[in-house]
Structures are given as structure tokens and as C-alpha cells.
Design a protein around this motif. Structure first.
Motif, PDB file in Angstrom:
ATOM      1  N   SER A  17      -0.222 -18.159 -10.685  1.00  0.00           N
ATOM      2  CA  SER A  17      -0.952 -17.140 -11.442  1.00  0.00           C
ATOM      3  C   SER A  17      -0.038 -16.440 -12.445  1.00  0.00           C
ATOM      4  N   VAL A  18       1.235 -16.264 -12.098  1.00  0.00           N
ATOM      5  CA  VAL A  18       2.195 -15.677 -13.045  1.00  0.00           C
ATOM      6  C   VAL A  18       2.363 -16.601 -14.247  1.00  0.00           C
ATOM      7  N   LEU A  19       2.444 -17.897 -14.006  1.00  0.00           N
ATOM      8  CA  LEU A  19       2.588 -18.851 -15.107  1.00  0.00           C
ATOM      9  C   LEU A  19       1.358 -18.853 -16.016  1.00  0.00           C
ATOM     10  N   ARG A  20       0.155 -18.764 -15.430  1.00  0.00           N
ATOM     11  CA  ARG A  20      -1.067 -18.706 -16.233  1.00  0.00           C
ATOM     12  C   ARG A  20      -1.111 -17.437 -17.079  1.00  0.00           C
ATOM     13  N   ARG A  21      -0.779 -16.317 -16.453  1.00  0.00           N
ATOM     14  CA  ARG A  21      -0.777 -15.045 -17.171  1.00  0.00           C
ATOM     15  C   ARG A  21       0.217 -15.088 -18.329  1.00  0.00           C
ATOM     16  N   ASN A  22       1.400 -15.638 -18.086  1.00  0.00           N
ATOM     17  CA  ASN A  22       2.421 -15.698 -19.128  1.00  0.00           C
ATOM     18  C   ASN A  22       2.019 -16.627 -20.262  1.00  0.00           C
ATOM     19  N   ARG A  23       1.293 -17.684 -19.952  1.00  0.00           N
ATOM     20  CA  ARG A  23       0.811 -18.585 -20.994  1.00  0.00           C
ATOM     21  C   ARG A  23      -0.127 -17.835 -21.941  1.00  0.00           C
ATOM     22  N   GLN A  24      -0.993 -16.997 -21.378  1.00  0.00           N
ATOM     23  CA  GLN A  24      -1.892 -16.204 -22.206  1.00  0.00           C
ATOM     24  C   GLN A  24      -1.118 -15.131 -22.976  1.00  0.00           C
ATOM     25  N   LEU A  25      -0.125 -14.526 -22.334  1.00  0.00           N
ATOM     26  CA  LEU A  25       0.675 -13.512 -23.004  1.00  0.00           C
ATOM     27  C   LEU A  25       1.475 -14.097 -24.166  1.00  0.00           C
ATOM     28  N   HIS A  26       1.918 -15.338 -24.036  1.00  0.00           N
ATOM     29  CA  HIS A  26       2.646 -15.974 -25.138  1.00  0.00           C
ATOM     30  C   HIS A  26       1.740 -16.135 -26.364  1.00  0.00           C
ATOM     31  N   LYS A  27       0.471 -16.444 -26.136  1.00  0.00           N
ATOM     32  CA  LYS A  27      -0.464 -16.563 -27.262  1.00  0.00           C
ATOM     33  C   LYS A  27      -0.661 -15.219 -27.944  1.00  0.00           C
ATOM     34  N   VAL A  28      -0.812 -14.161 -27.166  1.00  0.00           N
ATOM     35  CA  VAL A  28      -0.962 -12.823 -27.729  1.00  0.00           C
ATOM     36  C   VAL A  28       0.326 -12.399 -28.419  1.00  0.00           C
ATOM     37  N   ASN A  29       1.452 -12.778 -27.855  1.00  0.00           N
ATOM     38  CA  ASN A  29       2.738 -12.412 -28.418  1.00  0.00           C
ATOM     39  C   ASN A  29       2.946 -13.029 -29.798  1.00  0.00           C
ATOM     40  N   ILE A  30       2.486 -14.226 -29.992  1.00  0.00           N
ATOM     41  CA  ILE A  30       2.587 -14.863 -31.313  1.00  0.00           C
ATOM     42  C   ILE A  30       1.794 -14.049 -32.330  1.00  0.00           C
ATOM     43  N   LEU A  31       0.627 -13.568 -31.935  1.00  0.00           N
ATOM     44  CA  LEU A  31      -0.177 -12.732 -32.819  1.00  0.00           C
ATOM     45  C   LEU A  31       0.541 -11.418 -33.134  1.00  0.00           C
ATOM     46  N   ILE A  32       1.133 -10.779 -32.125  1.00  0.00           N
ATOM     47  CA  ILE A  32       1.861  -9.526 -32.325  1.00  0.00           C
ATOM     48  C   ILE A  32       3.037  -9.735 -33.279  1.00  0.00           C
ATOM     49  N   LEU A  33       3.803 -10.796 -33.057  1.00  0.00           N
ATOM     50  CA  LEU A  33       4.952 -11.068 -33.928  1.00  0.00           C
ATOM     51  C   LEU A  33       4.518 -11.361 -35.367  1.00  0.00           C
ATOM     52  N   SER A  34       3.436 -12.102 -35.533  1.00  0.00           N
ATOM     53  CA  SER A  34       2.984 -12.412 -36.893  1.00  0.00           C
ATOM     54  C   SER A  34       2.473 -11.163 -37.606  1.00  0.00           C
ATOM     55  N   ILE A  35       1.799 -10.282 -36.897  1.00  0.00           N
ATOM     56  CA  ILE A  35       1.352  -9.025 -37.513  1.00  0.00           C
ATOM     57  C   ILE A  35       2.554  -8.175 -37.903  1.00  0.00           C
ATOM     58  N   GLY A  36       3.538  -8.069 -37.031  1.00  0.00           N
ATOM     59  CA  GLY A  36       4.739  -7.300 -37.339  1.00  0.00           C
ATOM     60  C   GLY A  36       5.493  -7.855 -38.529  1.00  0.00           C
ATOM     61  N   LEU A  37       5.614  -9.172 -38.578  1.00  0.00           N
ATOM     62  CA  LEU A  37       6.293  -9.796 -39.722  1.00  0.00           C
ATOM     63  C   LEU A  37       5.513  -9.591 -41.019  1.00  0.00           C
ATOM     64  N   ALA A  38       4.203  -9.719 -40.938  1.00  0.00           N
ATOM     65  CA  ALA A  38       3.379  -9.539 -42.136  1.00  0.00           C
ATOM     66  C   ALA A  38       3.478  -8.111 -42.653  1.00  0.00           C
ATOM     67  N   LEU A  39       3.398  -7.143 -41.748  1.00  0.00           N
ATOM     68  CA  LEU A  39       3.503  -5.753 -42.176  1.00  0.00           C
ATOM     69  C   LEU A  39       4.875  -5.446 -42.757  1.00  0.00           C
ATOM     70  N   SER A  40       5.913  -5.989 -42.167  1.00  0.00           N
ATOM     71  CA  SER A  40       7.260  -5.774 -42.703  1.00  0.00           C
ATOM     72  C   SER A  40       7.414  -6.430 -44.072  1.00  0.00           C
ATOM     73  N   TYR A  41       6.800  -7.573 -44.258  1.00  0.00           N
ATOM     74  CA  TYR A  41       6.916  -8.305 -45.513  1.00  0.00           C
ATOM     75  C   TYR A  41       6.214  -7.586 -46.658  1.00  0.00           C
ATOM     76  N   ILE A  42       5.046  -7.006 -46.365  1.00  0.00           N
ATOM     77  CA  ILE A  42       4.282  -6.371 -47.450  1.00  0.00           C
ATOM     78  C   ILE A  42       4.723  -4.931 -47.717  1.00  0.00           C
ATOM     79  N   GLY A  43       5.687  -4.425 -46.958  1.00  0.00           N
ATOM     80  CA  GLY A  43       6.253  -3.131 -47.294  1.00  0.00           C
ATOM     81  C   GLY A  43       6.000  -2.018 -46.302  1.00  0.00           C
ATOM     82  N   TYR A  44       5.359  -2.294 -45.206  1.00  0.00           N
ATOM     83  CA  TYR A  44       5.107  -1.273 -44.192  1.00  0.00           C
ATOM     84  C   TYR A  44       6.129  -1.410 -43.055  1.00  0.00           C
ATOM     85  N   GLU A  45       7.401  -1.213 -43.385  1.00  0.00           N
ATOM     86  CA  GLU A  45       8.453  -1.379 -42.377  1.00  0.00           C
ATOM     87  C   GLU A  45       8.331  -0.363 -41.245  1.00  0.00           C
ATOM     88  N   GLY A  46       7.826   0.825 -41.558  1.00  0.00           N
ATOM     89  CA  GLY A  46       7.677   1.863 -40.544  1.00  0.00           C
ATOM     90  C   GLY A  46       6.731   1.457 -39.425  1.00  0.00           C
TER      91      GLY A  46
END
Length: 75
Positions: A17-46
Motif C-alpha cells: 500500500s505504501v508503494l501504491r500511495r507513492n506511485r500516485q504521489l509521484h504523479k502529483v509531484n510531477i504536476l507540482i514541479l511543473s507548476i513551480g517551474l512554469a511560475l518561476s519561468y514566467i516571472g513569479y519567483e515569489g
């Protein structure tokens, strides 16, 4: 089943169950990282930098717990 067998099955299911949960968290984490990178790229570093750090911390946590769960499953 005897108590020992039930305990082994319970521990295995817990690690799976930990492995299943982490698999789902990795998918969400990719979304979080891409949003953070996009915001940093367009000028919203804060806003983008804290989101990036959240993604990095989440990635580290899920990687370590996945590693530990896999190690326990092989035993």
C-alpha cells in the motif's frame, strides 16, 4: 491461518500500500514541479520557488519511503 502467517501477510500488504500511495504521489509531484517551474519561468519567483521546494521535498520523501518498502518486501 496461524498468527505468524497473518502477521507476514499484514506486513506485506502494508508495504504494497505504501508503494501504491507513492506511485500516485509521484504523479502529483510531477504536476507540482511543473507548476513551480512554469511560475518561476514566467516571472513569479515569489510563488514558484516555494512550490519547487515543496515538490523537491515531496520527491525526496516518496523516494526514500519507496526504497524502504521495496527493501522490506525483498526480505
Amino acid at each position: 491461518m496461524n498468527k505468524n502467517k497473518k502477521q507476514i501477510v499484514y506486513e506485506r500488504e502494508k508495504h504494497v500500500s505504501v508503494l501504491r500511495r507513492n506511485r500516485q504521489l509521484h504523479k502529483v509531484n510531477i504536476l507540482i514541479l511543473s507548476i513551480g517551474l512554469a511560475l518561476s519561468y514566467i516571472g513569479y519567483e515569489g510563488i514558484g520557488e516555494p512550490i519547487l521546494w515543496l515538490g523537491i521535498i515531496t520527491f525526496a520523501y516518496t523516494t526514500v519511503t519507496s526504497f524502504n518498502a521495496r527493501k522490506q518486501l525483498k526480505m
